[in-house]
Design a protein around this motif. Structure first.
Motif, PDB file in Angstrom:
ATOM      1  N   PRO A 299      35.630  23.468  31.413  1.00 30.82           N
ATOM      2  CA  PRO A 299      35.569  22.123  30.990  1.00 30.82           C
ATOM      3  C   PRO A 299      35.908  21.169  32.276  1.00 30.82           C
ATOM      4  O   PRO A 299      37.078  21.302  32.858  1.00 30.82           O
TER       5      PRO A 299
ATOM      6  N   LYS B 204      32.232  10.581  35.895  1.00 28.10           N
ATOM      7  CA  LYS B 204      33.128  11.841  36.467  1.00 28.10           C
ATOM      8  C   LYS B 204      32.616  12.269  37.794  1.00 28.10           C
ATOM      9  O   LYS B 204      31.605  12.028  37.887  1.00 28.10           O
TER      10      LYS B 204
ATOM     11  N   THR C 232      22.964  21.338  28.414  1.00 29.63           N
ATOM     12  CA  THR C 232      23.689  20.199  28.696  1.00 29.63           C
ATOM     13  C   THR C 232      22.975  19.058  29.617  1.00 29.63           C
ATOM     14  O   THR C 232      23.041  17.861  29.055  1.00 29.63           O
TER      15      THR C 232
ATOM     16  N   TYR D  46      28.611  14.589  34.703  1.00 30.45           N
ATOM     17  CA  TYR D  46      29.076  13.776  33.653  1.00 30.45           C
ATOM     18  C   TYR D  46      29.150  12.253  33.943  1.00 30.45           C
ATOM     19  O   TYR D  46      29.948  12.175  34.891  1.00 30.45           O
TER      20      TYR D  46
ATOM     21  N   ASP E 244      37.226  18.079  32.588  1.00 32.15           N
ATOM     22  CA  ASP E 244      38.653  17.542  32.530  1.00 32.15           C
ATOM     23  C   ASP E 244      39.737  18.421  33.051  1.00 32.15           C
ATOM     24  O   ASP E 244      40.394  18.193  33.534  1.00 32.15           O
TER      25      ASP E 244
ATOM     26  N   GLU F 272      29.283  19.614  24.898  1.00 33.83           N
ATOM     27  CA  GLU F 272      28.772  18.869  26.058  1.00 33.83           C
ATOM     28  C   GLU F 272      28.101  17.651  25.601  1.00 33.83           C
ATOM     29  O   GLU F 272      27.959  16.542  26.308  1.00 33.83           O
TER      30      GLU F 272
ATOM     31  N   ASN G   8      30.728  15.233  26.044  1.00 36.25           N
ATOM     32  CA  ASN G   8      31.027  15.040  27.469  1.00 36.25           C
ATOM     33  C   ASN G   8      30.243  14.165  28.178  1.00 36.25           C
ATOM     34  O   ASN G   8      30.602  13.648  29.418  1.00 36.25           O
TER      35      ASN G   8
END
Lengths: 515, 515
Positions: free
Chosen positions: B252, B283, A25, B280, B254, B449, B452
């Motif tokens: 995940p 976020k 990621t 992220y 969210d 990802e 994301n």
């Protein structure tokens, strides 16, 4: 252009055109940038040891660094063993390790670890990127560090936000220092040794052993009566017909001590002083005779070729014509059992011109070198740091570096089982690699080592820890699992047939050689 | 008795009865001692990540440490990724790393490296043995450190001469500290949260989530209206029929933020505060609502069960009868495609009582947990540190710890390819493990990802880096290569048939489940 793109563009502009990757990621912006930048070949590896071992093999053959792309501390960890080998081979690698965004590290997310701490033991240069605007400059500095002679592992840690925030474009690679010139005192000391009347050995490593250096050293030897010997493990020797044959320091401690015993002067040229691969009770760590004087003509960091040329001039050896391997190639053995020496002769007879031999043979291959002096010209790459599991990855990287040369991976079975996943990368990239597995179904080297360290009369549990026969690994099945065609051979005639077939076609092929 | 024998005897006397090993020359005296000492089961692994992952799985099920035996810095390096996972799982491991003889280190032999530097990031306790006469005491101290709650990686570096020189016999393990008692202020703060009228979450990890702690927490929840939630990754949960069902924090970002959004009080019991697995863009790193107050009832190091009992008493919850999973087991799905939810229902229906589920499913398995609350009682072990490649090794270690329980390894294909060698150890040790490979031929998690992290519209090179379909890995061939029987299934009916067959027999079996 985000930081990742500025970094990828800087790598390509700086001549780093291959990336051996196993991303996650935190590396996704680097991966996404590959589609916006021409000129970077990204080679997917199923395991990070495959990526770092491939980068080592690539550097040895291309003489320029590739990059890796590894996922945080654990990804780096999986690549460390082959980075250790690369460090010992003095291979230049731009080792890129993703990291959490700078602001995220404080929260100790599950994958957080001390990446710098993990990287330090294998890295000659180590930096964590602090900003997207600076990451291209960090990358350029990493390239320069990787290229610094004789070649270094340069680790650049890439926090995710330095990849996704806006970057500053391409940064040129700073000047790379040239190899230092050996000082005059070293030349004089070598001259003194060579003219002392004492038995003298020129011990060659790094560039001195590769081809040109070896040829000059041979002239010096011919003129002065000195002997030549390569290190036990060498990153690369270009050898075979038309080159100067050279033997290597043996691995077994008693043979190594015996090989050095006659000499009272030892001149190191790109080599480090000979030491025991391990310690053995009652045996010395330093292998040269206690009365032997050691002189360093040129360190691995210095210009060994130039030092040898000055030395040759000083002892009047320029005009010498040393013996070179003139062929013919060895004959194929006509019959007999499928054992080490017969295999060595087959290699000597069939190896095609330009072959790249990636040698992780260990016990099986101890005589292969001696049996291939007159083979067609080829490169020979060895396990340099003793960390087994380099062979299949190294062959993969060498094949990426030299797509027009046949790669022959001489591979002990126990070692192959560390990083067999790289067969998949060979299939994916259609690499021209023939893997020969020496299937003795044991950690054969350790059976000898038990006695060497004084653990005599091992019991069944100890023997069991060195045995790989229950179950026997089925190598053609394993290869098929990774998308590579494979065959098992049990006779010399079958080996010759199948090896010829494998050499006649392109693409990866595996032969399990029953021993 | 040499140092190695004194160490092995100390380990056995101290209750360390299994050693997951991949030894080399420097460890030969340890190996030789195995035949002179009863009570140590030495399990050979083909790769060190297999050894350390097995030691993790063993510790999670046996609640007592195993030892490893690794070969110098490179052997340790290969084991680091799964030691990282073990550190996050708080598994006790006596991690033994061979080293050159003390006097040999100065000579920088090829395998020399900074072993302490490599070990430090994963080790709560770290010591290099200095003498054979002291090595048993070092081993005893390592056992105590590994056992120190909640469980730690204790790394003992074993120079070869400390193994072969005369040792001093068995040394008893020093006293191990008990888990500390949570202080009264923590109980009071938790009571205040639970009686605040604000929506409150009891977030469980470590021992609090396993079974007894979860049951007490459920009483508290029932009494106070609080909710229960397990950490995203848990070392072990004993669950299924007869236990309190609990959901986990989603992976995940969210979904994780959404799950925590309703709560204004978060009580940590053996859990760490919820943080993003990765960062992220745009976020938060901390997942709880910004207005949520976090209280620590008991850290992973503290006695969580005792703290929960005091809290239950304080809020008058002792007599509560929380809902427990009462069965019946889920029905087998009768028809339909072979996809994630159907697989989850098959697991719920067929999993035998006492099964140990080693879950490295990643994307495929996100609903498996929810679909198995009513399955027969079983243990569920997760990837704890995010370093993929733990599943097959962990299953191996769990099977060694619990020979009478069926081990079911739920295994993503990409992750399996890091450490598939452990299948061989399963065959060699006749371990009762069924491996289910979720064969989606991709790093599927990374496809999500990419988006994301804001790398939208990936091009063909980026997509290629996440794809494992060229060539497709042939898992039954790979398993056969390692001596394990395997089958590929492409329909739900076939999956049910073959899974039933695998459960009905003893010994390792692999099923490649086509997705």
């Amino acid at each position: 252009m985000n930081g990742a793109e500025s970094l990828v563009r800087t790598l390509v502009a700086g001549g780093v055109e291959v990336c051996f990757a196993n991303p996650g990621t935190s590396e996704m912006h680097f991966v996404a940038a590959l589609d916006r930048v021409d000129g970077m070949r990204c080679v997917l590896c199923l395991f990070e040891g495959g990526a770092t071992g491939a980068a080592d093999g690539y550097a040895r053959m291309a003489d320029t660094p590739a990059s890796t792309l590894l996922h945080l501390g654990p990804g780096l960890s999986n690549g460390l063993a082959n980075l250790h080998n690369a460090r010992r081979a003095r291979s230049g690698i731009v080792n890129i390790v993703g990291e959490h965004a700078t602001y995220h590290r404080a929260y100790d997310a599950p994958l957080t670890s001390d990446i710098e701490g993990l990287a330090r033991p294998v890295s000659a240069w180590l930096r964590t990127g602090l900003s997207a605007s600076g990451i291209a400059a960090d990358g350029a500095a990493a390239i320069a560090a990787a290229r610094t002679p004789p070649g270094q592992v340069a680790t650049l840690i890439l926090p995710a936000d330095t990849a996704w925030e806006p970057g500053n474009g391409i940064v040129p690679v700073p000047p790379v220092p040239e190899r230092a010139r050996a000082d005059d005192g070293a030349i004089a000391a070598a001259v003194a040794a060579l003219t002392s009347g004492e038995p003298t050995l020129l011990h060659l490593g790094d560039r001195a052993v590769r081809d040109r250096g070896r040829e000059i050293a041979a002239r010096i030897a011919q003129k002065t009566g000195a002997k030549l010997l390569a290190m036990q493990a060498n990153a690369r020797i270009d050898r075979g017909a038309g080159t100067v044959p050279i033997e290597r320091l043996p691995y077994p401690i008693d043979l190594a001590i015996g090989a050095l015993k006659p000499f009272r002067r030892l001149i190191l040229v790109g080599a480090t002083r000979p030491v025991g691969f391990f310690a053995y009770p009652g045996k010395p760590s330093l292998l040269a005779h206690p009365d032997c004087e050691t002189i360093t003509l040129a360190t691995p960091e210095e210009d060994q070729i130039e030092a040898l040329e000055r030395l040759a001039l000083a002892v009047g050896a320029i005009g010498e014509k040393p013996r070179i391997a003139a062929g013919p190639r060895p004959d194929l053995p006509g019959s007999g059992p499928l054992e080490d020496d017969a295999i060595g002769r087959v290699l000597g007879a069939l190896m095609p011109e330009g072959a790249i031999v990636c040698d992780e043979s260990l016990t099986t291959g101890r005589n292969f070198f001696a049996l291939t002096h007159e083979a067609a010209p080829h490169a020979w790459l060895q396990l340099s740091g003793g960390s087994i599991g380099v062979g299949i990855p190294m062959a993969t990287g060498a094949a990426v570096a030299c797509p027009d040369r046949k790669v022959i991976n001489l591979q002990a079975d126990g070692s192959a089982l560390y990083t067999a996943q790289s067969l998949w990368t060979q299939a994916r990239e259609r690499l021209d690699v023939v893997t020969l597995i020496w299937s003795n179904r044991a950690y054969a080297i350790l059976r000898g080592e038990l006695a060497n360290v004084g653990a005599h009369n091992p019991g069944p549990k100890a023997i069991g820890m060195l045995s790989l026969d229950d179950p026997a690994v089925d190598w053609p099945s394993l290869a098929r699992g990774f998308g590579v065609e494979g065959r098992r051979v049990e006779t010399l005639a079958d080996f010759i047939d199948v090896f010829r077939h494998a050499l006649s076609r392109r693409g990866p092929f595996l032969i399990e050689v029953a021993l």
